[in-house]
Write a protein that holds these residues in place. Structure first.
Motif, short mmCIF file in Angstrom:
data_model
loop_
_atom_site.label_atom_id
_atom_site.label_comp_id
_atom_site.label_asym_id
_atom_site.label_seq_id
_atom_site.Cartn_x
_atom_site.Cartn_y
_atom_site.Cartn_z
N SER A 251 13.04 9.04 5.36
CA SER A 251 12.42 8.40 4.50
C SER A 251 13.06 7.44 3.83
O SER A 251 12.78 6.24 3.01
N PHE B 78 0.82 5.59 2.78
CA PHE B 78 -0.74 5.96 3.17
C PHE B 78 -1.77 5.24 2.58
O PHE B 78 -1.69 4.62 1.43
N ASN C 45 -4.51 6.45 1.16
CA ASN C 45 -5.42 7.17 -0.04
C ASN C 45 -3.94 7.32 -1.11
O ASN C 45 -3.27 8.36 -0.79
N ASP D 180 -4.32 9.02 -3.81
CA ASP D 180 -4.39 10.09 -4.60
C ASP D 180 -3.85 11.27 -3.68
O ASP D 180 -3.67 12.50 -4.33
N HIS D 181 -3.53 10.96 -2.39
CA HIS D 181 -2.85 12.20 -1.75
C HIS D 181 -1.42 12.45 -2.15
O HIS D 181 -0.59 13.28 -1.40
N GLN D 182 -0.78 11.89 -2.92
CA GLN D 182 0.53 12.00 -3.35
C GLN D 182 0.86 11.94 -5.00
O GLN D 182 1.71 12.38 -5.12
N ILE D 183 -0.03 11.63 -5.38
CA ILE D 183 0.17 11.51 -6.93
C ILE D 183 -0.03 12.80 -7.67
O ILE D 183 -1.14 13.72 -7.37
N PHE D 184 1.18 13.44 -8.21
CA PHE D 184 1.09 14.77 -8.92
C PHE D 184 1.97 14.90 -10.03
O PHE D 184 1.89 15.85 -10.81
N GLU E 142 6.52 9.88 -11.23
CA GLU E 142 6.04 9.84 -9.92
C GLU E 142 6.99 8.99 -8.95
O GLU E 142 7.23 9.56 -7.85
N PHE F 193 10.37 11.15 -8.06
CA PHE F 193 10.05 12.27 -7.26
C PHE F 193 10.91 12.17 -6.19
O PHE F 193 11.84 13.23 -5.73
N GLY F 194 10.97 11.34 -5.29
CA GLY F 194 11.51 11.02 -4.15
C GLY F 194 12.90 10.93 -4.18
O GLY F 194 13.88 11.27 -3.54
N ARG G 235 16.23 13.84 -4.66
CA ARG G 235 17.03 14.40 -3.75
C ARG G 235 18.16 13.59 -3.02
O ARG G 235 18.76 14.03 -2.04
N PHE H 144 -3.64 9.15 -13.38
CA PHE H 144 -4.64 9.09 -13.17
C PHE H 144 -5.84 8.30 -14.23
O PHE H 144 -6.87 8.19 -14.04
N MET I 156 12.64 4.50 -2.52
CA MET I 156 13.67 4.91 -1.64
C MET I 156 14.48 3.76 -0.86
O MET I 156 15.40 4.16 -0.03
N ILE J 151 -1.75 15.24 2.66
CA ILE J 151 -1.13 15.34 1.27
C ILE J 151 0.45 15.68 1.74
O ILE J 151 1.32 15.15 1.59
N GLN K 246 3.71 13.30 1.01
CA GLN K 246 4.86 13.78 0.33
C GLN K 246 6.04 13.70 1.22
O GLN K 246 7.11 13.38 0.74
N ALA L 216 6.91 11.70 3.61
CA ALA L 216 6.93 10.34 4.02
C ALA L 216 7.78 9.81 2.70
O ALA L 216 8.50 8.68 3.17
N ARG L 217 7.62 10.14 1.60
CA ARG L 217 8.57 9.72 0.28
C ARG L 217 9.70 10.67 -0.05
O ARG L 217 9.96 10.78 -1.10
N ILE M 63 -0.95 20.13 -6.18
CA ILE M 63 -1.54 19.51 -7.22
C ILE M 63 -2.39 18.41 -6.92
O ILE M 63 -3.84 18.38 -7.24
N PRO M 64 -2.28 17.56 -5.79
CA PRO M 64 -2.83 16.53 -5.37
C PRO M 64 -4.13 17.18 -4.73
O PRO M 64 -5.34 16.69 -4.83
#
Lengths: 584, 266
Positions: free
Chosen positions: A383, A390, A392, A394-398, A405, A408-409, A412, A442, A460, B173, B177, B179-180, B201-202
């Motif tokens: 990465s 992607f 959507n 909403d598939h990664q926001i948490f 947010e 996050f990546g 590491r 959200f 990244m 999901i 995740q 991918a980042r 969570i998502p």
């Protein structure tokens, strides 16, 4: 005077509507009427109130989505305030976005029968309507198929069939084609126009598809900020290019040509052309002579001198128990290229892209990034070099804030605090979200969430960016903003791979187009070459943008250039063709 | 997860859902009745035979059983070490295979562990046979006949319908995740568990959104318009079903009788 409303008609007389927890009104005096048997298109920006106004029409508002409601809505001559939603559903069929949450049955047949059996139709009657609706949407023979295994387009058609089976008088569809490829889109519109021809149903469709709305709709209603701002014939709407742009609607390419002719006083207001035939007729009547000039490619051709950053060697891949999804792919992508991957749904574009950051691993063959075989690296490790955005968000926001947010990546990567902060701020600034740093993700709109997802990948700092359908479901403004961002990254030297169904964008922005069909590359090259290969494109179910089809038609007049965007084509038309009334 | 229904014309597909349910009950009862692994092994063989003859995809079953293997081994160890020799009536079963310090590992305990493992095997296989050969609608109708309200049956059906959707969502999901830069499911136990939070969570947020949309779509399709709904295929017991049900009852009775004669213990 008391007005008699016909069955199958719609009349909205809404003074105002406000969500329960909202501060402002969603609608302030929304008034429109739809006659029985009409095919009406509902257009406007994202957030203009298209979906919400559709929910008014079968009583979802105010019965299910509560709030302060003043006024009356009549669908099929029934006041929605007086009937339950389920009762209205018998007469007003509503198909919303996301077919996934509108499918209840395990098999196709059972799913279509769900509505009619809720309405306690007789057994024989149900069998009949199931057959009829499946036939109408072109899913005959699918009766026993498992619904979860259908493709996106098939699911969309199934959702429509499920509502048709209840034999509604009014059919309302919210962006039924946003996730489909051009061929699938065409199929849905043909289906709707067949239903209309039979004269059985009144149809209301919301959409961003300019061309299809012109071809199929009888009338267009444009919303903005919860108000109707325009209403009338589609030809009238699209002729006025400035007006469509102002309302946030993508203008029609031919109308743009007409508009520039008009501005150069080559065209009188009453002789405007709006479709291909009218345009060709105009050319025939008004062209006097042609200044030929030689053709020169203006796009960067990086394939010769720039280093290869992505290379696949005999890459094959198959999903379990299915025939191969990718067949011996040998693709080289050079540093700084902007590549568009096109092809119909299921052709292998996404499957191929996921090989490049290790989300999928080749069954045979290899993938090299910057000359290194990636089989030893995890997706997370890759990465840093290959970013993947992607569809959507909403598939990664948490996380609880926009800032977290993006962070996050980065956690590491063992960066210094300072470096980390800079990267987060740069990414947020690039997508224009710096002022929302402390907001909860959200609480942002969908377009902003998409930008946020983009920022998390940008932080990244990958040199290669893969973007899956960046403009799906976006309105014209959103599309333009997204493409501006990609173009800026491209100018900064990033290598960009964009998966898209939007041929105009592919033609206009990409240096190179790769056409996928059945897990193979059937065509590749610069857009001015690829989009003129009519036969191959046809076999791959790809339709070239309008301006390319038009320029081909002008070959017989001596036009030899290969424009790929409407602006190039317009320029050529004005500069190289000599028209009647042209002063030069 | 269970294997999904696959439409086909096998002899099990043609049976009524009630016959199959009774079959499932009698097979599990019998396997629980006997402690001896020999009898349970025989039942396992029979169920595998049925499974093979109706053409169930074995890859799916492997997927269900694979994560259970560590548990199976644990079960064998626990029963072997915890069952003292005097628990068993037969002499051979009192034999001690080996000892770990002071704790003996008994043959009887080991065999009992095998029985437990086989019971799980049997239940997985028989329930797979049922889910593979029976459309969910039939199971719902059976529930409906027991006077369970149809809303309840609908919840179960929709739940099952959404299993593959949720699986796909969670895969998507995870990919997003990774991918980042998220390492998911690697590293130590705590790191591994906490990495799943970014997936969970998502997934929860998305399910909430989906359930809202689902409620709207149900209303759009007239759910609850009437007090009842039309049943499309009435489930029907045929002569063959009655005969098989009768045989199943006989099997249970015989099994009880044999067991009461003290055969099949350890």
């Amino acid at each position: 005077m008391f007005e008699v409303l016909e069955r199958g008609s719609i009349k909205v007389d809404l003074l105002r509507f406000k969500y329960k927890d909202s501060l402002t009104n969603i609608f302030n005096s929304l008034n429109f009427k739809i006659e029985k048997g009409e095919f009406v298109g509902l257009m406007g920006r994202t957030g203009s109130g298209k979906t919400t106004s559709m929910m008014l029409l079968n009583g979802l508002i105010p019965h299910f989505i509560e709030g302060e409601f003043e006024g009356n809505v009549y669908s099929n001559s029934m006041n929605t305030l007086r009937y339950r939603i389920q009762t209205m559903s018998r007469f007003v069929g509503l198909v919303l976005q996301d077919p996934e949450t509108q499918i209840f049955g395990i098999t196709v047949e059972r799913d279509v029968a769900f509505g009619p059996s809720n309405l306690t139709f007789g057994k024989e009657k149900i069998k009949e309507v199931v057959q009829k609706s499946l036939k109408a949407v072109g899913l005959e023979g699918y009766e026993k198929r498992i619904t979860s295994e259908l493709s996106g387009g098939e699911k969309q058609r199934l959702a429509i069939a499920g509502v048709l089976a209840m034999e509604p008088e009014i059919l309302i569809l919210d962006e039924p084609t946003s996730e489909l490829d051009p061929a699938g889109r065409e199929e849905i519109y043909k289906l709707l126009s067949n239903l209309k021809k039979k004269g059985e149903v009144t149809i209301l469709v919301s959409s961003h598809d300019t061309e299809e709305m012109l071809t199929y709709a009888d009338r267009i209603i444009v919303l903005d900020n919860g108000k109707m701002i325009w209403e009338g014939k589609p030809t009238k709407l699209f002729q006025d290019v400035e007006e469509t742009k102002r309302m946030g609607i993508r203008p029609l390419e031919i109308a743009e040509i007409a508009n520039s002719f008009y501005k150069n006083s080559l065209l009188k207001a009453d002789s405007e052309f709006i479709n291909k035939n009218e345009f060709l007729q105009f050319v025939k009547n008004n062209l006097t002579s042609f200044k030929s000039s030689h053709n020169g490619s203006k796009k960067n051709n990086l394939t010769n001198y720039s280093p290869v950053v992505i290379e696949t060697k005999d890459l094959s891949f198959n999903y379990q128990q299915k025939d191969s999804a990718l067949k011996e792919m040998n693709i080289k992508i050079h540093k700084g290229e902007f590549v568009a991957l096109i092809g119909k749904n299921g052709a292998g574009k996404t499957t191929f892209s996921k090989q490049l950051n290790g989300l999928l691993r080749p069954t045979s063959g290899s993938v090299l990034i910057n000359g290194n075989d990636i089989s030893r690296f995890t997706t997370a490790q890759l990465s840093k070099e290959v970013g993947y955005v992607f569809q959507n968000p909403d598939h990664q926001i948490f996380s609880a804030t926009v800032f977290d947010e993006v962070e996050f990546g980065l956690k590491r990567l063992n960066l210094s605090d300072e470096e980390r902060l800079t990267r987060i701020n740069n990414a947020l600034e690039f997508v224009g979200l710096e002022k929302f740093k402390n907001r909860h993700p959200f609480t942002l709109g969908k377009g902003e969430r998409q930008k946020l997802a983009f920022a998390t990948v940008l932080a990244m700092e990958p040199n290669i960016l893969i973007i899956d359908e960046p403009t799906t479901g976006q309105d014209w403004d959103g599309t333009n903003k997204m493409m501006e961002m990609l173009n800026k990254l491209h100018m900064q030297g990033h290598t960009i791979l964009m998966i898209t169904h939007n041929m105009q964008l592919a033609a206009e922005y990409a240096d190179r187009i790769i056409v996928f069909s059945n897990g193979k590359v059937v065509l590749e090259g610069p857009p001015e070459k690829v989009f003129y290969e009519t036969e191959v494109l046809k076999s791959a179910f790809v339709t070239a943008p309008d301006c390319i089809n038009l320029s081909k038609e002008l070959r017989s007049y001596g036009y030899i250039k290969y424009p790929v965007s409407i602006n190039e084509f317009k320029k050529d038309l004005l500069e190289e063709f000599i028209w009647k009334g042209n002063v030069n | 997860m269970l294997i999904e229904y696959f439409p086909s014309e096998s002899y099990i597909h043609k049976l009524d859902v009630r016959t199959k349910t009774l079959g499932f009950l009698s097979i599990t009862t019998i396997s629980f009745l006997f402690l001896s692994p020999v009898i349970n092994f025989f039942i396992t063989l029979c169920t595998i035979l049925i499974l093979l003859t109706i053409g169930t995809p074995l890859a799916g079953i492997k997927k269900i059983l694979k994560p259970l293997f560590p548990i199976f081994i644990l079960m064998l160890l626990i029963t072997g070490f915890t069952y003292p020799a005097n628990k068993f009536t037969s002499g051979t079963n009192q034999n001690i295979l080996f000892s770990l310090g002071d704790v003996p590992f008994t043959l009887g305990g080991f065999l009992y562990g095998i029985t437990l493992v086989l019971r799980i095997f049997i239940m997985v296989i028989t329930s797979t046979i049922i889910t593979y050969t029976t459309p969910i609608e039939d199971i719902l109708q059976m529930l409906k006949k027991t006077k369970i309200p149809h809303q309840f049956a609908f919840i179960i059906a929709t739940g099952i319908r959404f299993i593959p959707t949720m699986q796909k969502k969670s895969e998507m999901i995870q990919e997003a995740q990774q991918a980042r830069g998220a390492e998911i499911g690697t590293g130590g136990l705590i790191k591994r568990i906490s990495s799943y939070i970014s997936v969970l969570i998502p997934l929860i947020v998305d399910s909430l959104r989906m359930s809202d949309n689902l409620a709207i779509a149900m209303l759009n399709r007239g759910f609850g318009a009437m007090k009842t709904t039309t049943d499309l295929n009435e489930i029907k017991m045929k002569t063959k079903d009655y005969l098989i049900c009768f045989t199943e009852v006989i099997f249970i009775a015989v099994a009880f009788w044999i067991r009461s004669e003290n055969i099949g213990g350890l």
